[in-house]
Design a protein around this motif. Structure first.
Motif, PDB file in Angstrom:
ATOM      1  N   ARG A 154       0.854  -1.193   0.000  1.00  0.00           N
ATOM      2  CA  ARG A 154       0.000   0.000   0.000  1.00  0.00           C
ATOM      3  C   ARG A 154       0.885   1.237   0.000  1.00  0.00           C
ATOM      4  N   GLU A 179      -3.318   0.530  -3.489  1.00  0.00           N
ATOM      5  CA  GLU A 179      -2.931  -0.817  -3.069  1.00  0.00           C
ATOM      6  C   GLU A 179      -2.513  -1.610  -4.300  1.00  0.00           C
ATOM      7  N   GLU A 184      -2.722  -6.778  -9.801  1.00  0.00           N
ATOM      8  CA  GLU A 184      -3.433  -5.544 -10.095  1.00  0.00           C
ATOM      9  C   GLU A 184      -2.989  -4.413  -9.178  1.00  0.00           C
ATOM     10  N   ARG A 186      -4.845  -1.223  -7.298  1.00  0.00           N
ATOM     11  CA  ARG A 186      -6.161  -0.706  -6.926  1.00  0.00           C
ATOM     12  C   ARG A 186      -6.017   0.728  -6.425  1.00  0.00           C
ATOM     13  N   VAL A 188      -7.539   3.124  -4.445  1.00  0.00           N
ATOM     14  CA  VAL A 188      -8.601   3.234  -3.449  1.00  0.00           C
ATOM     15  C   VAL A 188      -9.220   4.620  -3.521  1.00  0.00           C
ATOM     16  N   ILE A 205      -9.420   0.172 -10.744  1.00  0.00           N
ATOM     17  CA  ILE A 205      -8.475  -0.946 -10.777  1.00  0.00           C
ATOM     18  C   ILE A 205      -7.727  -0.961 -12.113  1.00  0.00           C
ATOM     19  N   SER A 207      -5.494  -3.784 -14.006  1.00  0.00           N
ATOM     20  CA  SER A 207      -5.171  -5.208 -13.915  1.00  0.00           C
ATOM     21  C   SER A 207      -4.420  -5.658 -15.163  1.00  0.00           C
TER      22      SER A 207
END
Length: 321
Positions: A154, A179, A184, A186, A188, A205, A207
């Motif tokens: 993170r 994160e 992937e 992410r 947030v 996201i 990915s």
């Protein structure tokens, strides 16, 4: 207790390639507790690419190829001192953060980062990794890595500045959290303020990490000027649609024939009236006084009659990327 000049995590032969060099930590300090069950790192810290990280975790055996659970962390790091804070991230994650997601201004920003590197390649024993039984960790670790090495973490930041790649406005006061793991990235939350006082918020996201990742991001923006940067951000097809609603050629034609004026036109006229009034005060009895007064009246009449029209304005946007 240990104090060493360097500490190297050497990947196995199957992992070695030009994009995955050994992760070298220098100026290492801390303690290592060794027993029959493995080794535990306590209060260890060291420098990776010029950034001092804390390091704790454990190796689950004393074999030459043990499972492990290691956590790197850095707290309240001022990025103006060094921009290599993401050096411990996997190459694919670094590429997404720097190439696809965001260009951080080197001059400002306070960052916290945690990176966890685990391996649970043996199903016949060993301690849980990431709080999961070894067997489950093995199953979730196999994506893209035959040796079961898994990286997750993170990044949090505040008071940063930079440019979101898909929407080229410089943002300040950035606060966000990202994160990531092997599969992937992410987003947030990522929020900041534009130079014009508007705001941008992003989440979603990224990915299928690689040279052409799959991007699924939502962006919300408020009070964004309708200008060339906005058109550039949305590409030529959308820019053409914007021009259909905001026709600059027609606006300029109406301006030239005196049916509307821009804010700049209004400011110029008001400045001219003020200058003429000063001339009139200095020469109220002179021969030019009547012509000055006439010009003032004509300009004032134009201000009263012709509306101010500024093409475009500010918009609120919702976009899927």
């Amino acid at each position: 207790p240990v104090s060493a000049s360097s500490f190297k995590m050497q990947p196995s032969d199957s992992e070695m390639d030009e994009e995955s060099p050994p992760l070298r930590m220098t100026d290492v300090k801390g303690s290592v507790v060794v027993n029959d069950e493995g080794a535990k790192l306590i209060g260890v810290s060291g420098i990776v690419e010029g950034v001092r990280y804390g390091l704790h975790g454990q190796f689950t055996s004393l074999s030459a190829d043990p499972d492990f659970d290691l956590i790197f962390d850095v707290k309240d790091f001022d990025i103006s001192r060094n921009t290599n804070i993401i050096a411990v991230l996997p190459e694919s994650v670094q590429r997404v953060v720097s190439d696809q997601l965001f260009q951080i201004d080197r001059r400002s920003g306070i960052f916290n980062a945690t990176v966890q590197i685990t391996r649970a390649s043996h199903s016949d024993g060993g301690a849980p990794v990431n709080g999961k039984p070894v067997e489950e960790s093995v199953r979730t670790s196999q994506v893209g890595n035959d040796d079961g090495i898994r990286v997750s973490g993170r990044i949090q930041f505040h008071d940063a500045a930079g440019i979101y790649k898909a929407f080229p406005y410089r943002l300040s006061g950035l606060i966000g959290e990202v994160e990531f793991d092997n599969d992937e990235v992410r987003v947030v939350s990522l929020a900041g303020q534009t130079e014009t006082g508007g705001g941008i918020w992003i989440a979603g996201i990224i990915s299928q990490l690689g040279m052409n990742p799959k991007i699924d991001l939502q962006m919300f923006a408020t009070e964004i000027p309708i200008d060339d940067r906005l058109k550039q951000a949305f590409g030529p097809r959308t820019a053409k649609q914007i021009d259909r609603f905001f026709d600059s050629d027609s606006t300029e034609k109406l301006r030239r024939v005196g049916l509307l004026m821009s804010r700049e036109d209004r400011d110029n006229i008001e400045e001219r009236i003020l200058d003429l009034k000063k001339q009139l005060n200095r020469n109220s009895e002179g021969d030019s006084a009547p012509s000055i007064q006439n010009e003032i009246e004509e300009l004032q009449e134009r201000l009263d009659r012709v509306p101010v029209f500024q093409l475009g304005g500010l918009v609120n946007l919702t976009s899927s990327i």
